[in-house]
Design an enzyme around this catalytic site. Structure first.
Site, short mmCIF file in Angstrom:
data_model
loop_
_atom_site.label_atom_id
_atom_site.label_comp_id
_atom_site.label_asym_id
_atom_site.label_seq_id
_atom_site.Cartn_x
_atom_site.Cartn_y
_atom_site.Cartn_z
N TRP A 362 0.81 -1.21 0.00
CA TRP A 362 0.00 0.00 0.00
C TRP A 362 0.84 1.26 0.00
O TRP A 362 0.38 2.33 -0.39
CB TRP A 362 -0.91 0.01 1.23
CG TRP A 362 -0.17 0.19 2.53
CD1 TRP A 362 0.60 -0.73 3.16
CD2 TRP A 362 -0.15 1.36 3.34
NE1 TRP A 362 1.12 -0.21 4.32
CE2 TRP A 362 0.68 1.07 4.47
CE3 TRP A 362 -0.74 2.62 3.26
CZ2 TRP A 362 0.92 1.99 5.47
CZ3 TRP A 362 -0.50 3.54 4.27
CH2 TRP A 362 0.33 3.22 5.36
N ASP A 363 2.11 1.15 0.42
CA ASP A 363 2.93 2.36 0.51
C ASP A 363 3.22 2.95 -0.87
O ASP A 363 3.58 4.12 -0.98
CB ASP A 363 4.22 2.10 1.29
CG ASP A 363 5.03 0.93 0.77
OD1 ASP A 363 4.66 0.36 -0.27
OD2 ASP A 363 6.04 0.58 1.40
N GLU A 489 0.76 -2.20 12.14
CA GLU A 489 0.75 -3.67 12.11
C GLU A 489 0.98 -4.29 13.48
O GLU A 489 1.06 -5.51 13.61
CB GLU A 489 1.79 -4.16 11.10
CG GLU A 489 1.43 -3.75 9.68
CD GLU A 489 2.62 -3.83 8.74
OE1 GLU A 489 3.54 -4.61 9.01
OE2 GLU A 489 2.62 -3.09 7.75
N LYS A 593 3.49 0.46 15.84
CA LYS A 593 4.65 0.27 14.97
C LYS A 593 4.93 1.52 14.15
O LYS A 593 6.07 1.94 13.99
CB LYS A 593 4.42 -0.92 14.04
CG LYS A 593 5.58 -1.20 13.09
CD LYS A 593 5.27 -2.39 12.19
CE LYS A 593 6.45 -2.68 11.26
NZ LYS A 593 6.17 -3.79 10.32
N GLN A 594 3.88 2.11 13.60
CA GLN A 594 4.03 3.24 12.69
C GLN A 594 2.79 4.11 12.75
O GLN A 594 1.73 3.66 13.20
CB GLN A 594 4.23 2.74 11.26
CG GLN A 594 3.03 1.99 10.71
CD GLN A 594 3.38 1.04 9.59
OE1 GLN A 594 4.00 0.02 9.81
NE2 GLN A 594 2.97 1.39 8.39
#
Length: 782
Positions: A362-363, A489, A593-594
């Site tokens: 997806w990035d 995630e 995580k992000q």
């Protein structure tokens, strides 16, 4: 001259002034050349030593079984791994019968320079053989932007002290031995060896050719080479070929001041359907075109292509030489990843390494395509057309999961799902909204209504159908998406992930709008007024989790009630957490995580008040560990928006230097293309404050004290706009095109060519810097 890592800090080049074998794999990634179709890692010309040999063709992969301890319905059966195809970089050298190998004899000097304006990788070294013969070797390498199937090398050797006999072996090499995967790090590719079955080899005069086929994926790969040799009259050549090697051998007797130069043109092609004669003809024809241009013609065309790119894409940073170099390095590699991909995916590592098995995620749509949208929009259209071509697989996947519409894969090469871990794969449905957002953004920035009608409508309709079938109305009428995984995630299979909900909401509305504009296309897809109205109803009723007691939005329903992760007891060497703790433990704790909700505030800023953004940002900062390279740039954007300018500057530095300083210790496997794109995002969307909504660019610029000036250009609706930010003011200059309506801090004005407009910068009141988890504070930039 300042230096970070092993590279000198210069505004337009990346220069390595010594060869360090301990970081050779990292430098191979950093010095990789690509055009989106061909990828050549920055391996030494002689082939050895190497960290990871790498020659890649976008889309060429092999299949392998995915092992499961327990099988389950809907699990993908085959994994896909990018493969190292025929290596055309190899130029072996023997000096008086001794092979040039930097590990032997004496390497007197060794420099490599990647020139971001010319697109050339240049290497100059002086070497004394064990027998005492000294030569200078100069090589220049390119992967052509203008001739998609072509890469080239100019290799020159010159004796410095005495007469020598030299032999240059220019090769095409298939099935090179690869280093084996170590550790258990899921980010590292599976090592597949001897995956190319030979079908044809050829050598005659100065020309070489090999054709191979993969056994399971059934892809046919062709490569061919032609040469021009400049040397003394005594120079002789001979060609030979075998199943996995085709070689031109050039032999010459040289005196000091008398060089031997070999110019090598290499063509590549592949197909899953064309016959061997067709692939052979394809690479031969590409080679003929390159031979017509010649080495210098390719060099000149490369410079012209990049001159045009930099005129519309350059970012100038006055006050930080490292970030200045890093953002140009980033833009160059983002361009390389997508420029000539042409209906292929843009892998998360580009074509710089085999990390993540060469998959796209997806990035690509969420980080890489935004940069290309405003700098090289034609590449975006091609990437999204690839998504459209994979719709049959996405529809089949949706049916398998009991859903309507299309479910695009979490990770893939050919368009089918190949993630063996369903909580982070199958349940991460937000990829569908990310693709839809990329469609809407591209159309808004380009005005390409033909694309919208022919490609955009179908993608928007099928993703809207997915969301409507995935979600449900509760007894209050609220629309929920249960059991999904958002960008974070470390929090999988949750209810009402806010990022997912807000992005799905935009997707549903955009699809309904497209149906209204393109009735004929919608009708062909079976969409009626009732279905489109149901999408709008669902969008209007989407759940927005919010904790009233804390006064913050929830990343997902109930998230703020989870136990906090014990950051104090987590040692520095235990990051990234995914390699040291079970996912079960991560999933039930408040640890991120992000950027997830923070990313939602950037992407859907209209859904939050200014106060909510500030409170949300501070709350989620204290639990975001940035175990993903995608995080820092998002945090930089929102830190700048809410007024934490030093923190935004720190995060910008982290995103910018992710690969140049190898911050995650895995640049050896390939560059982090999305993090590189994030450098541009942090500067342009962060300090530039650029947002694109309702068809209009809105800027709310600001600068940290360390930067004196930030200037960038963007392409929008056929115009070229230049934005120059200084300590107290910003100037908007329309460089070309018709007048353009813009917003400065929400106030409209019209930019006209030849009439720069200057506005004052917004000011931020002093704010208390939010805390990060223990040991995870970004490095402070000065």
């Amino acid at each position: 001259m300042i230096s970070h890592s092993c590279f000198a800090v210069q505004p337009w080049t990346l220069h390595e002034n010594e060869l360090r074998l301990d970081i050779l794999p990292q430098s191979e990634s950093v010095f990789a050349l690509s055009n989106g179709h061909i990828g050549w890692r920055g391996n030494l010309d002689e082939g050895e030593p190497h960290g990871l040999p790498g020659t890649y063709l976008n889309g060429v992969h092999e299949l392998h079984p995915l092992p499961y301890a327990e099988s389950g319905f809907g699990y993908p059966e085959s994994g896909q791994t990018v493969i190292n195809v025929t290596n055309g970089k190899v130029m072996r050298l023997l000096v008086n019968d001794e092979p040039f190998d930097v590990r032997y004899g004496r390497l007197r000097s060794h420099e490599r320079t990647l020139d971001l304006r010319s697109g050339l990788l240049r290497r100059v070294c002086e070497w004394t053989s064990p027998a005492g013969c000294t030569v200078r070797v100069t090589s220049t390498r390119l992967v052509s932007f203008t001739q998609r199937a072509i890469a080239a090398v100019a290799y020159e050797v010159e004796p410095l002290e005495s007469d020598v006999r030299v032999v240059v072996q220019s090769e095409l090499v298939a099935n090179e031995q690869l280093p084996h995967k170590s550790g258990g790090d899921p980010r590292v590719a599976a090592a597949l060896e001897d995956v190319l079955t030979p079908e044809e080899d050829f050598a005659s005069d100065m020309r070489l050719r090999l054709v191979h086929r993969t056994e399971t994926s059934g892809l046919r790969v062709g490569s061919a080479a032609d040469h021009v040799v400049h040397g003394p009259e005594s120079t002789v050549t001979g060609a030979e070929s075998g199943e996995n090697v085709a070689r031109l051998t050039v032999t010459s007797q040289l005196s000091p001041g008398q060089p031997l130069r070999v110019e090598k043109l290499v063509s590549y092609g592949w197909s899953g359907v064309r016959s061997l004669p067709a692939v052979r003809d394809q690479v031969d024809a590409a080679l003929a075109g390159a031979r017509t241009a010649g080495w210098q013609g390719l060099v000149d065309a490369q410079r012209s292509y990049l001159d045009a790119f930099w005129s519309r894409a350059d970012v100038e940073v006055d006050g930080d030489a490292e970030i200045q170099q890093a953002v140009r390095f980033a833009l160059f590699h983002v361009l390389q990843a997508g420029a000539r991909a042409e209906k292929r995916a843009i892998p998360s590592k580009g074509l710089t390494g085999s990390g993540y098995d060469g998959h796209t995620f997806w990035d690509g749509e969420s980080f890489v395509l935004p940069v290309l949208t405003y700098t090289s929009p034609s590449a975006v259209a091609e990437a999204l057309r690839w998504r459209q071509e994979t719709l049959p697989a996405a529809r089949a996947r949706a049916r398998q999961l009991g859903l309507r519409g299309a479910t695009f894969p979490w990770r893939t090469i050919d368009g089918s799902e190949c993630s063996a871990y369903w909580p982070a794969g199958t349940a991460a449905f937000h990829v569908n909204a990310d693709i839809a957002e990329a469609v809407v953004r591209y159309v808004a920035a380009s005005g390409d209504t033909d694309f919208e009608r022919e490609t955009g409508v179908e993608i928007l309709v099928e993703t809207a159908r997915l969301w409507h079938s995935l979600g449900h109305h509760d007894h209050h009428g609220t629309f929920h998406f249960d059991g999904v995984t958002g960008p974070d995630e470390y929090s999988a299979v949750t209810d009402d992930n806010l990022y997912t909900n807000l992005m799905a909401q935009s997707n549903l509305r955009a699809a309904a709008d497209a149906v209204e504009r393109y009735g004929a296309q919608a009708a062909a897809l079976g969409v009626g007024d009732e279905e489109a109205a149901a999408w709008r109803d669902a969008a209007d009723a989407v759940a927005i989790p919010f904790n009233e007691a804390l006064g913050v939005h929830e990343q997902s329903a109930g998230f703020t009630g989870h136990q906090l992760w014990d950051f104090g007891a987590t040692r520095p060497e235990q990051y990234p957490l995914l390699l040291h703790f079970p996912y079960f433990d991560l999933y039930r704790k408040q640890v991120i995580k992000q950027a997830d909700l923070v990313l939602a505030m950037y992407k859907r800023g209209d859904a939050f008040s200014e106060e909510q953004k500030e409170r949300n940002f501070a709350y989620y900062e204290q639990m975001t560990v940035r175990d993903s390279s995608l995080s820092a740039c998002c945090q930089a954007v929102m830190a700048a928006e809410v007024g934490h300018l030093q923190l935004a500057y720190d995060y910008t530095g982290e995103a910018a230097l992710m690969d140049l300083e190898d911050l995650e210790n895995n640049t050896r496997d390939g560059l982090h293309i999305a993090s590189l794109a994030g450098t541009w995002i942090a500067l342009v969307a962060g300090f530039g404050g650029m947002r694109h909504s309702d068809g209009t660019l809105d800027f709310s610029p600001t600068l940290p004290d360390q930067l004196r000036r930030l200037t960038f250009a963007v392409q929008i609706l056929g115009r070229r706009l230049r934005v120059e930010i200084e300590s107290t003011s910003v100037t908007y200059t329309l460089l070309e095109g018709e007048p353009l309506r813009l917003l400065h801090c929400g106030e409209p004005f019209t930019a006209k060519a030849g009439s720069p407009r200057t506005h004052r910068l917004r000011s931020h009141p002093p704010r208390t810097r939010p805390e990060q988890p223990a040991g995870r504070r970004p490095a402070r930039r000065h």
